[in-house]
Write a protein that holds these residues in place. Structure first.
Motif, PDB file in Angstrom:
ATOM      1  N   VAL A  96       8.200   8.527  -0.096  1.00  0.00           N
ATOM      2  CA  VAL A  96       7.488   7.279   0.154  1.00  0.00           C
ATOM      3  C   VAL A  96       8.487   6.136  -0.011  1.00  0.00           C
ATOM      4  CG1 VAL A  96       5.656   5.723  -0.620  1.00  0.00           C
ATOM      5  CG2 VAL A  96       5.288   8.193  -0.667  1.00  0.00           C
ATOM      6  N   LEU A  97       8.496   5.257   0.977  1.00  0.00           N
ATOM      7  CA  LEU A  97       9.325   4.060   0.934  1.00  0.00           C
ATOM      8  C   LEU A  97       8.403   2.872   0.697  1.00  0.00           C
ATOM      9  CD1 LEU A  97      12.084   2.613   1.427  1.00  0.00           C
ATOM     10  CD2 LEU A  97      11.422   2.505   3.842  1.00  0.00           C
ATOM     11  N   VAL A  98       8.598   2.192  -0.420  1.00  0.00           N
ATOM     12  CA  VAL A  98       7.786   1.029  -0.764  1.00  0.00           C
ATOM     13  C   VAL A  98       8.644  -0.208  -0.527  1.00  0.00           C
ATOM     14  CG1 VAL A  98       6.528  -0.166  -2.593  1.00  0.00           C
ATOM     15  CG2 VAL A  98       6.503   2.340  -2.493  1.00  0.00           C
ATOM     16  N   LEU A  99       8.202  -1.074   0.381  1.00  0.00           N
ATOM     17  CA  LEU A  99       8.923  -2.311   0.666  1.00  0.00           C
ATOM     18  C   LEU A  99       8.098  -3.502   0.228  1.00  0.00           C
ATOM     19  CD1 LEU A  99      10.447  -1.656   4.213  1.00  0.00           C
ATOM     20  CD2 LEU A  99      11.554  -1.423   1.977  1.00  0.00           C
ATOM     21  N   PHE A 100       8.770  -4.489  -0.338  1.00  0.00           N
ATOM     22  CA  PHE A 100       8.117  -5.702  -0.796  1.00  0.00           C
ATOM     23  C   PHE A 100       8.190  -6.831   0.229  1.00  0.00           C
ATOM     24  CE2 PHE A 100       9.560  -4.214  -5.220  1.00  0.00           C
ATOM     25  CZ  PHE A 100       8.423  -3.452  -5.382  1.00  0.00           C
ATOM     26  N   LYS A 101       8.670  -6.557   1.403  1.00  0.00           N
ATOM     27  CA  LYS A 101       8.790  -7.598   2.421  1.00  0.00           C
ATOM     28  C   LYS A 101       7.407  -8.019   2.912  1.00  0.00           C
ATOM     29  CE  LYS A 101      13.289  -6.382   4.221  1.00  0.00           C
ATOM     30  NZ  LYS A 101      13.964  -7.588   3.809  1.00  0.00           N
TER      31      LYS A 101
ATOM     32  N   ASP B 238      -1.364  16.203  -6.341  1.00  0.00           N
ATOM     33  CA  ASP B 238      -1.487  17.377  -7.206  1.00  0.00           C
ATOM     34  C   ASP B 238      -0.379  18.401  -6.994  1.00  0.00           C
ATOM     35  OD1 ASP B 238      -3.791  16.312  -8.301  1.00  0.00           O
ATOM     36  OD2 ASP B 238      -5.116  17.395  -6.929  1.00  0.00           O
ATOM     37  N   THR B 239       0.357  18.298  -5.891  1.00  0.00           N
ATOM     38  CA  THR B 239       1.371  19.303  -5.581  1.00  0.00           C
ATOM     39  C   THR B 239       2.785  18.871  -5.928  1.00  0.00           C
ATOM     40  OG1 THR B 239       1.592  18.530  -3.309  1.00  0.00           O
ATOM     41  CG2 THR B 239      -0.019  20.279  -3.715  1.00  0.00           C
ATOM     42  N   VAL B 240       3.005  17.581  -6.170  1.00  0.00           N
ATOM     43  CA  VAL B 240       4.346  17.086  -6.474  1.00  0.00           C
ATOM     44  C   VAL B 240       4.649  17.326  -7.944  1.00  0.00           C
ATOM     45  CG1 VAL B 240       5.874  15.079  -6.421  1.00  0.00           C
ATOM     46  CG2 VAL B 240       4.136  15.350  -4.660  1.00  0.00           C
ATOM     47  N   GLY B 241       5.784  17.987  -8.206  1.00  0.00           N
ATOM     48  CA  GLY B 241       6.130  18.331  -9.581  1.00  0.00           C
ATOM     49  C   GLY B 241       7.128  17.393 -10.223  1.00  0.00           C
ATOM     50  N   SER B 242       8.068  16.869  -9.430  1.00  0.00           N
ATOM     51  CA  SER B 242       9.078  15.958  -9.962  1.00  0.00           C
ATOM     52  C   SER B 242       9.531  15.029  -8.846  1.00  0.00           C
ATOM     53  CB  SER B 242      10.277  16.734 -10.522  1.00  0.00           C
ATOM     54  OG  SER B 242      10.919  17.476  -9.498  1.00  0.00           O
ATOM     55  N   ALA B 243      10.189  13.946  -9.240  1.00  0.00           N
ATOM     56  CA  ALA B 243      10.615  12.975  -8.235  1.00  0.00           C
ATOM     57  C   ALA B 243      11.803  12.170  -8.734  1.00  0.00           C
ATOM     58  CB  ALA B 243       9.464  12.026  -7.892  1.00  0.00           C
ATOM     59  N   VAL B 244      12.440  11.515  -7.785  1.00  0.00           N
ATOM     60  CA  VAL B 244      13.453  10.518  -8.104  1.00  0.00           C
ATOM     61  C   VAL B 244      12.946   9.199  -7.539  1.00  0.00           C
ATOM     62  CG1 VAL B 244      14.822  11.038  -6.031  1.00  0.00           C
ATOM     63  CG2 VAL B 244      15.883   9.843  -7.933  1.00  0.00           C
ATOM     64  N   MET B 245      13.069   8.134  -8.332  1.00  0.00           N
ATOM     65  CA  MET B 245      12.708   6.787  -7.887  1.00  0.00           C
ATOM     66  C   MET B 245      13.995   5.985  -7.801  1.00  0.00           C
ATOM     67  SD  MET B 245       9.120   5.907  -9.841  1.00  0.00           S
ATOM     68  CE  MET B 245       9.689   6.129 -11.519  1.00  0.00           C
ATOM     69  N   LEU B 246      14.287   5.504  -6.588  1.00  0.00           N
ATOM     70  CA  LEU B 246      15.518   4.764  -6.341  1.00  0.00           C
ATOM     71  C   LEU B 246      15.208   3.293  -6.082  1.00  0.00           C
ATOM     72  CD1 LEU B 246      17.044   7.295  -3.786  1.00  0.00           C
ATOM     73  CD2 LEU B 246      17.780   6.968  -6.138  1.00  0.00           C
ATOM     74  N   PRO B 247      15.778   2.386  -6.872  1.00  0.00           N
ATOM     75  CA  PRO B 247      15.578   0.964  -6.592  1.00  0.00           C
ATOM     76  C   PRO B 247      16.319   0.577  -5.319  1.00  0.00           C
ATOM     77  CG  PRO B 247      17.118   1.257  -8.414  1.00  0.00           C
ATOM     78  CD  PRO B 247      16.624   2.622  -8.033  1.00  0.00           C
ATOM     79  N   LEU B 248      15.731  -0.304  -4.534  1.00  0.00           N
ATOM     80  CA  LEU B 248      16.364  -0.783  -3.312  1.00  0.00           C
ATOM     81  C   LEU B 248      16.676  -2.263  -3.445  1.00  0.00           C
ATOM     82  CD1 LEU B 248      14.181   1.006  -0.620  1.00  0.00           C
ATOM     83  CD2 LEU B 248      16.370   1.749  -1.580  1.00  0.00           C
ATOM     84  N   GLY B 249      17.925  -2.586  -3.298  1.00  0.00           N
ATOM     85  CA  GLY B 249      18.354  -3.966  -3.450  1.00  0.00           C
ATOM     86  C   GLY B 249      18.594  -4.300  -4.903  1.00  0.00           C
ATOM     87  N   GLU B 250      19.315  -5.379  -5.112  1.00  0.00           N
ATOM     88  CA  GLU B 250      19.584  -5.821  -6.470  1.00  0.00           C
ATOM     89  C   GLU B 250      18.274  -6.142  -7.171  1.00  0.00           C
ATOM     90  OE1 GLU B 250      21.994  -9.394  -8.691  1.00  0.00           O
ATOM     91  OE2 GLU B 250      22.595  -8.830  -6.675  1.00  0.00           O
TER      92      GLU B 250
ATOM     93  N   LEU C  57      12.424   3.612  -3.206  1.00  0.00           N
ATOM     94  CA  LEU C  57      12.241   4.860  -2.475  1.00  0.00           C
ATOM     95  C   LEU C  57      11.938   5.947  -3.489  1.00  0.00           C
ATOM     96  CD1 LEU C  57      12.494   6.616   0.129  1.00  0.00           C
ATOM     97  CD2 LEU C  57      14.940   6.793  -0.386  1.00  0.00           C
ATOM     98  N   VAL C  58      10.892   6.729  -3.210  1.00  0.00           N
ATOM     99  CA  VAL C  58      10.543   7.852  -4.074  1.00  0.00           C
ATOM    100  C   VAL C  58      10.643   9.129  -3.255  1.00  0.00           C
ATOM    101  CG1 VAL C  58       8.775   8.900  -5.534  1.00  0.00           C
ATOM    102  CG2 VAL C  58       8.967   6.412  -5.412  1.00  0.00           C
ATOM    103  N   ILE C  59      11.398  10.082  -3.775  1.00  0.00           N
ATOM    104  CA  ILE C  59      11.561  11.383  -3.134  1.00  0.00           C
ATOM    105  C   ILE C  59      10.968  12.417  -4.076  1.00  0.00           C
ATOM    106  CG2 ILE C  59      13.186  13.054  -2.173  1.00  0.00           C
ATOM    107  CD1 ILE C  59      15.185  10.639  -1.952  1.00  0.00           C
TER     108      ILE C  59
END
Length: 167
Positions: free
Chosen positions: A46-51, A106-118, A125-127
């Motif tokens: 999932v890509l979350v944008l604040f624009k 219910d099926t997602v077990g783990s994730a990485v959350m990456l900040p975008l921009g300073e 971005l969440v993978i």
């Protein structure tokens, strides 16, 4: 580990080339989504944008994109992450899963959350992985950070995004 890192570096390089050669903002989003699921084997993303929506109009057709105001109350479960502005790996709490992954929560077990921009200025971005051990707090994040930097620059530097003419 070195071989795996070389493979990841090559995937990031290929994604870079594909994203910068794409002429439309929505096309860059499509390239990113396809690469994450096919090349990087992400189970979900999932890509979350604040624009403001006008700056990503037309891009709403990209299924993994969420455009929200940074002050949106639905982002409450991410307050700690947004305040820290640093990459996080591991399990997410149930509110975070439900907010981002809806039917797949219910099926997602783990994730990485990456900040975008300073300071997460653009969003994040969440993978996600179905494997609870795939992303874990002790893993190295240097290549993940590079991926976040690439996405941030590719989306920010696109003329449609900067000028608010996404199509």
């Amino acid at each position: 580990v070195a071989k795996l890192n070389n493979v990841l570096v090559e995937k990031i390089h290929q994604l870079s080339l594909q994203m910068i050669s794409e002429t439309k903002f929505a096309g860059r989003l499509g390239v990113l989504e396809k690469s994450l699921t096919h090349d990087f084997k992400a189970d979900c993303a999932v890509l979350v944008l604040f624009k403001p929506p006008r700056e990503v109009s037309g891009a709403h057709r990209v299924p993994f994109l969420r455009v929200v105001d940074r002050k949106d109350p639905t982002l409450g479960p991410f307050a700690s992450f947004l305040k820290s502005k640093t990459t996080r790996c591991g399990p997410m709490n149930s509110e975070q899963w439900a907010t981002l992954f809806e039917s797949e929560a219910d099926t997602v077990g783990s994730a990485v959350m990456l900040p975008l921009g300073e300071k997460c200025k653009q969003g994040f971005l969440v993978i996600g992985s179905y494997d609870v051990d795939h992303f874990h707090p002790g893993m190295r994040i240097d290549l993940l950070n590079r991926l976040g930097e690439l996405v941030s620059v590719a989306l920010e530097q696109h003329p449609d995004a900067v000028q608010g003419r996404a199509s």
